[in-house]
Write a protein that holds these residues in place. Structure first.
Motif, PDB file in Angstrom:
ATOM      1  N   ASP A 133      26.782  69.404  54.857  1.00  0.00           N
ATOM      2  CA  ASP A 133      26.001  69.052  56.034  1.00  0.00           C
ATOM      3  C   ASP A 133      26.828  68.278  57.047  1.00  0.00           C
ATOM      4  N   THR A 134      26.506  68.485  58.302  1.00  0.00           N
ATOM      5  CA  THR A 134      26.941  67.586  59.363  1.00  0.00           C
ATOM      6  C   THR A 134      25.915  66.456  59.349  1.00  0.00           C
ATOM      7  N   VAL A 135      26.390  65.216  59.380  1.00  0.00           N
ATOM      8  CA  VAL A 135      25.493  64.061  59.294  1.00  0.00           C
ATOM      9  C   VAL A 135      25.774  63.136  60.475  1.00  0.00           C
ATOM     10  N   LEU A 136      24.713  62.780  61.180  1.00  0.00           N
ATOM     11  CA  LEU A 136      24.800  61.843  62.299  1.00  0.00           C
ATOM     12  C   LEU A 136      23.810  60.712  62.066  1.00  0.00           C
ATOM     13  N   ILE A 137      24.244  59.498  62.357  1.00  0.00           N
ATOM     14  CA  ILE A 137      23.353  58.339  62.266  1.00  0.00           C
ATOM     15  C   ILE A 137      23.066  57.879  63.696  1.00  0.00           C
ATOM     16  N   PHE A 138      21.810  57.881  64.054  1.00  0.00           N
ATOM     17  CA  PHE A 138      21.376  57.467  65.386  1.00  0.00           C
ATOM     18  C   PHE A 138      20.845  56.044  65.311  1.00  0.00           C
ATOM     19  N   HIS A 139      21.271  55.212  66.237  1.00  0.00           N
ATOM     20  CA  HIS A 139      20.704  53.874  66.383  1.00  0.00           C
ATOM     21  C   HIS A 139      19.675  53.969  67.494  1.00  0.00           C
ATOM     22  N   VAL A 140      18.431  53.692  67.137  1.00  0.00           N
ATOM     23  CA  VAL A 140      17.311  53.829  68.058  1.00  0.00           C
ATOM     24  C   VAL A 140      16.712  52.450  68.284  1.00  0.00           C
ATOM     25  N   LEU A 141      16.391  52.172  69.527  1.00  0.00           N
ATOM     26  CA  LEU A 141      15.719  50.917  69.837  1.00  0.00           C
ATOM     27  C   LEU A 141      14.552  51.212  70.764  1.00  0.00           C
ATOM     28  N   GLU A 142      13.766  50.188  71.034  1.00  0.00           N
ATOM     29  CA  GLU A 142      12.616  50.366  71.903  1.00  0.00           C
ATOM     30  C   GLU A 142      12.906  49.735  73.257  1.00  0.00           C
ATOM     31  N   GLU A 143      12.743  50.539  74.303  1.00  0.00           N
ATOM     32  CA  GLU A 143      12.858  50.061  75.678  1.00  0.00           C
ATOM     33  C   GLU A 143      11.616  50.505  76.433  1.00  0.00           C
ATOM     34  N   ASN A 144      10.984  49.569  77.110  1.00  0.00           N
ATOM     35  CA  ASN A 144       9.782  49.876  77.903  1.00  0.00           C
ATOM     36  C   ASN A 144       8.733  50.619  77.085  1.00  0.00           C
ATOM     37  N   GLY A 145       8.599  50.253  75.820  1.00  0.00           N
ATOM     38  CA  GLY A 145       7.580  50.841  74.960  1.00  0.00           C
ATOM     39  C   GLY A 145       7.917  52.213  74.393  1.00  0.00           C
ATOM     40  N   HIS A 146       9.145  52.675  74.599  1.00  0.00           N
ATOM     41  CA  HIS A 146       9.553  54.002  74.107  1.00  0.00           C
ATOM     42  C   HIS A 146      10.786  53.886  73.224  1.00  0.00           C
ATOM     43  N   ALA A 147      10.831  54.720  72.210  1.00  0.00           N
ATOM     44  CA  ALA A 147      12.015  54.791  71.358  1.00  0.00           C
ATOM     45  C   ALA A 147      13.105  55.541  72.118  1.00  0.00           C
ATOM     46  N   VAL A 148      14.300  54.957  72.163  1.00  0.00           N
ATOM     47  CA  VAL A 148      15.442  55.573  72.850  1.00  0.00           C
ATOM     48  C   VAL A 148      16.680  55.448  71.970  1.00  0.00           C
ATOM     49  N   VAL A 149      17.569  56.402  72.111  1.00  0.00           N
ATOM     50  CA  VAL A 149      18.823  56.405  71.353  1.00  0.00           C
ATOM     51  C   VAL A 149      19.826  55.513  72.079  1.00  0.00           C
ATOM     52  N   ASP A 150      20.376  54.550  71.349  1.00  0.00           N
ATOM     53  CA  ASP A 150      21.375  53.652  71.923  1.00  0.00           C
ATOM     54  C   ASP A 150      22.797  54.024  71.494  1.00  0.00           C
ATOM     55  N   ASP A 151      22.930  54.705  70.376  1.00  0.00           N
ATOM     56  CA  ASP A 151      24.256  55.120  69.924  1.00  0.00           C
ATOM     57  C   ASP A 151      24.121  56.168  68.831  1.00  0.00           C
ATOM     58  N   ILE A 152      25.205  56.887  68.608  1.00  0.00           N
ATOM     59  CA  ILE A 152      25.250  57.943  67.597  1.00  0.00           C
ATOM     60  C   ILE A 152      26.565  57.806  66.853  1.00  0.00           C
ATOM     61  N   TYR A 153      26.478  57.779  65.531  1.00  0.00           N
ATOM     62  CA  TYR A 153      27.665  57.671  64.684  1.00  0.00           C
ATOM     63  C   TYR A 153      27.772  58.913  63.807  1.00  0.00           C
ATOM     64  N   PRO A 154      28.871  59.654  63.910  1.00  0.00           N
ATOM     65  CA  PRO A 154      29.083  60.752  62.969  1.00  0.00           C
ATOM     66  C   PRO A 154      29.510  60.185  61.618  1.00  0.00           C
ATOM     67  N   VAL A 155      29.079  60.829  60.564  1.00  0.00           N
ATOM     68  CA  VAL A 155      29.524  60.440  59.225  1.00  0.00           C
ATOM     69  C   VAL A 155      30.652  61.387  58.842  1.00  0.00           C
ATOM     70  N   GLU A 156      31.813  60.813  58.561  1.00  0.00           N
ATOM     71  CA  GLU A 156      33.002  61.584  58.224  1.00  0.00           C
ATOM     72  C   GLU A 156      33.525  61.099  56.878  1.00  0.00           C
ATOM     73  N   ASN A 157      33.622  62.007  55.926  1.00  0.00           N
ATOM     74  CA  ASN A 157      34.092  61.661  54.576  1.00  0.00           C
ATOM     75  C   ASN A 157      33.264  60.519  53.974  1.00  0.00           C
ATOM     76  N   GLY A 158      31.979  60.555  54.199  1.00  0.00           N
ATOM     77  CA  GLY A 158      31.072  59.559  53.637  1.00  0.00           C
ATOM     78  C   GLY A 158      31.083  58.221  54.346  1.00  0.00           C
ATOM     79  N   GLN A 159      31.836  58.108  55.432  1.00  0.00           N
ATOM     80  CA  GLN A 159      31.940  56.851  56.174  1.00  0.00           C
ATOM     81  C   GLN A 159      31.483  57.072  57.621  1.00  0.00           C
ATOM     82  N   SER A 160      30.944  56.032  58.195  1.00  0.00           N
ATOM     83  CA  SER A 160      30.547  56.086  59.599  1.00  0.00           C
ATOM     84  C   SER A 160      31.800  56.145  60.462  1.00  0.00           C
ATOM     85  N   GLY A 161      31.874  57.146  61.332  1.00  0.00           N
ATOM     86  CA  GLY A 161      33.025  57.300  62.218  1.00  0.00           C
ATOM     87  C   GLY A 161      32.830  56.542  63.521  1.00  0.00           C
TER      88      GLY A 161
END
Length: 174
Positions: A133-161
């Protein structure tokens, strides 16, 4: 007293029900990217980082950094254009080559972390690496009452890239 307790419980449960769905912006990003990797989309791809999406489903900070990085596009711009795609690859699909997405899963890991998993390499051959699998970890926060993506981390060799936001900062010279 019982009425006060019942009312308090109702308010607490209502607040939980009103909390933003942290998976919604991630799902939109993954589905838009997946649709770009179908045969039908060839030549008609949708911009995952469109102005509309930057305003709606990405944090103000991510959008600001993306817009700054887009002043330094990876490829020459058509005449008259001043901004473009800052990456020389698809940062969600994690490459320039790939296959239609299969087995998409989006998981709320809690505390604003959402993991997206999918296979987009299986059509490339029999190598066991193409089955992973391709694995991405998204950091989501709430702004103005809505969930928004603040960052995206690819997982490479079991580690966050390196985060995509950090990559955009580098492109923008920040």
């Amino acid at each position: 007293m019982k009425i006060l307790i019942a009312a308090s419980m109702l308010v607490v449960s209502s607040v939980g029900a009103l909390a933003a769905d942290v998976t919604a912006p991630v799902r939109e990003i993954i589905e838009a990217t997946a649709s770009n990797w179908t045969e039908e989309a060839f030549g008609n791809e949708k911009e995952v980082f469109s102005e509309d999406r930057l305003d709606r489903i990405f944090s103000a900070d991510f959008a600001r950094i993306y817009r700054e990085a887009s002043k330094y596009p990876a490829y020459d711009l058509p005449e008259g254009e001043t901004t473009g795609f800052p990456f020389d690859y698809d940062p969600i699909a994690r490459g320039q080559d790939g296959c239609p997405f299969q087995n998409i899963r989006i998981e709320d890991d809690g505390d604003g972390q959402v993991t997206a998993l999918f296979n987009n390499r299986e059509c490339m051959g029999d190598d066991p690496a193409y089955r992973q699998d391709t694995v991405l970890i998204f950091h989501v926060l709430e702004e103005n009452g809505h969930a928004v993506v603040d960052d995206i981390y690819p997982v490479e060799n079991g580690q966050s890239g390196q985060s995509i936001k950090d990559e955009l900062k580098t492109i923008a010279g920040q």
